[in-house]
Design a protein around this motif. Structure first.
Motif, PDB file in Angstrom:
ATOM      1  N   ASP A   1       0.870  -1.179   0.000  1.00 15.11           N
ATOM      2  CA  ASP A   1       0.000   0.000   0.000  1.00 15.11           C
ATOM      3  C   ASP A   1       0.902   1.222   0.000  1.00 15.11           C
ATOM      4  N   CYS A   2       1.186   1.724  -1.183  1.00 16.14           N
ATOM      5  CA  CYS A   2       2.151   2.813  -1.372  1.00 16.14           C
ATOM      6  C   CYS A   2       1.439   4.152  -1.194  1.00 16.14           C
ATOM      7  N   MET A   3       1.571   4.738  -0.028  1.00 18.48           N
ATOM      8  CA  MET A   3       0.835   5.953   0.308  1.00 18.48           C
ATOM      9  C   MET A   3       1.529   7.219  -0.165  1.00 18.48           C
ATOM     10  N   ASP A   4       2.816   7.152  -0.430  1.00 15.25           N
ATOM     11  CA  ASP A   4       3.541   8.349  -0.837  1.00 15.25           C
ATOM     12  C   ASP A   4       4.892   7.948  -1.409  1.00 15.25           C
TER      13      ASP A   4
ATOM     14  N   LEU B   1       0.685   9.323  -7.987  1.00 16.98           N
ATOM     15  CA  LEU B   1       1.563   8.253  -7.537  1.00 16.98           C
ATOM     16  C   LEU B   1       1.380   7.004  -8.396  1.00 16.98           C
ATOM     17  N   TRP B   2       0.152   6.744  -8.804  1.00 19.79           N
ATOM     18  CA  TRP B   2      -0.110   5.616  -9.704  1.00 19.79           C
ATOM     19  C   TRP B   2       0.640   5.788 -11.020  1.00 19.79           C
TER      20      TRP B   2
ATOM     21  N   VAL C   1      -0.233  -3.853  -5.790  1.00 19.73           N
ATOM     22  CA  VAL C   1       0.252  -2.553  -5.321  1.00 19.73           C
ATOM     23  C   VAL C   1      -0.900  -1.562  -5.398  1.00 19.73           C
ATOM     24  N   PHE C   2      -1.224  -0.952  -4.270  1.00 17.91           N
ATOM     25  CA  PHE C   2      -2.209   0.128  -4.230  1.00 17.91           C
ATOM     26  C   PHE C   2      -1.468   1.442  -4.028  1.00 17.91           C
ATOM     27  N   THR C   3      -1.877   2.487  -4.737  1.00 12.12           N
ATOM     28  CA  THR C   3      -1.252   3.793  -4.545  1.00 12.12           C
ATOM     29  C   THR C   3      -2.270   4.771  -3.961  1.00 12.12           C
TER      30      THR C   3
END
Length: 357
Positions: free
Chosen positions: A94-97, A130-131, A123-125
């Motif tokens: 979970d890529c928040m930043d 960010l995506w 992978v979630f952005t």
């Protein structure tokens, strides 16, 4: 996590607490149902040794809880070493930043992120910008921009009594809540406060990675400290305009501020710098004002102050409410679950095909 906890067990692993006692994992159940797990590690060890000990505690937790099939959900690549020895049925990043762009980011972060991309099934952005940056690094990358708990923040429209530390401040009040760090445009806010000494600026949140001296020091700027989530509607109820004064730098290139829909759900008009995930969709839909410097902020704020109580303000809020009606954390979680089910089915198919071979 609170939505996930409605249908499954959720274990949230906090950063370790360091002390004199032997290593142990403290577990408490949050009222939401989330199980909050806090590693207690002997202090004075190297980062590698501390993470190795945390990994051992996590393995013991999985064994003691009888977790034979579980999803590993990773927020930061820096903590990847604590997952050593785990065998999840699915791994999600979970890529928040873009954490590597933050001040004082450790050099090994990018190496660990590359390893996490190799391990992850999904992978979630935390936003569309960010995506765009991550979609070529993994075959299954999906954007999940900030959502909002509309009923929670809509309480700001009916709050009768403001918090004591804000109630006595003169109006009009311009507010911001969030971490005060290198992403906060201190020069812009300093100039704005100087230009309009008749306005009151309310800033909520912890000061991180910058000194207080780097932040605006004007007498009409008030720092009220960090507040809990439950109290935010009370503060929003006393603001005339909410601000998103983010600097335009490497640390803000990929952010998708959760507070954007939260401010709007509270019924407070918004002025923001031209952050990518604020401009699209909120700026393009004219749900808020976009400004580029202190003069632009002053003009946009004055425009919104002058419009208070007018049909134009009501029309703006109506369009914002219509947009927010399409957002919810329930919907976000459901979409995530759907992606997880797809990835799990694909992984099962690959295992079966490999067995057939």
């Amino acid at each position: 996590m609170t939505r996930a906890a409605q249908t499954r067990s959720v274990y949230y692993i906090e950063e370790p607490m360091f002390g004199e006692t032997d290593d142990r994992m403290a577990v408490r159940r949050d009222p939401s149902g989330v199980l909050v797990c806090t590693p207690h590690i002997l202090h004075g060890l190297s980062a590698d040794e501390s993470q190795a000990r945390t990994a051992k505690l996590l393995q013991e937790l999985v064994r003691n809880e009888g977790l034979t099939e579980y999803v590993l959900w990773v927020y930061t690549p820096m903590e990847l070493p604590i997952t050593a020895g785990l065998t999840p049925s699915l791994t999600i990043y979970d890529c928040m930043d873009e954490l590597a762009n933050f001040r004082f980011a450790p050099p090994e972060l990018l190496t660990r992120e590359a390893e996490l991309f190799r391990r992850a099934d999904l992978v979630f952005t935390g936003g569309y910008r960010l995506w765009e940056a991550k979609r070529h690094k993994h075959p299954r990358v999906f954007p999940f921009p900030s959502s909002v708990d509309v009923p929670h923040f809509a309480r700001a429209r009916t709050v009768k009594a403001e918090p004591e530390d804000q109630a006595g401040l003169p109006g009009p009040r311009l507010g911001f809540y969030g971490v005060l760090d290198e992403r906060f445009d201190a020069p812009l806010m300093s100039e704005l406060a100087e230009r309009r000494p008749d306005w009151t600026f309310v800033l909520l949140g912890p000061v991180v990675k910058v000194s207080r001296e780097e932040l605006p020091q004007a007498s009409n700027v008030h720092y009220l400290g960090q507040k809990c989530y439950a109290d935010l509607p009370g503060y929003l109820s006393g603001w005339d305009v909410a601000l998103l004064p983010f600097a335009r730098n490497d640390a803000t290139e990929f952010i998708s501020p959760t507070k954007t829909p939260e401010y709007l759900a509270a019924g407070v008009p918004v002025v923001s710098t031209a952050i990518h995930d604020v401009v699209r969709p909120y700026g393009e839909a004219k749900l808020l004002e976009i400004a580029h410097d202190a003069q632009g902020f002053e003009q946009a704020i004055q425009k919104l102050l002058d419009a208070r109580g007018t049909p134009q303000a009501a029309e703006l809020q109506g369009r914002a409410d219509a947009h927010l009606s399409q957002l919810s954390w329930d919907r976000t979680w459901q979409d995530m679950e759907n992606r997880m089910a797809e990835a799990a089915a694909e992984r099962t198919t690959l295992v079966v095909e490999a067995a057939d071979d």
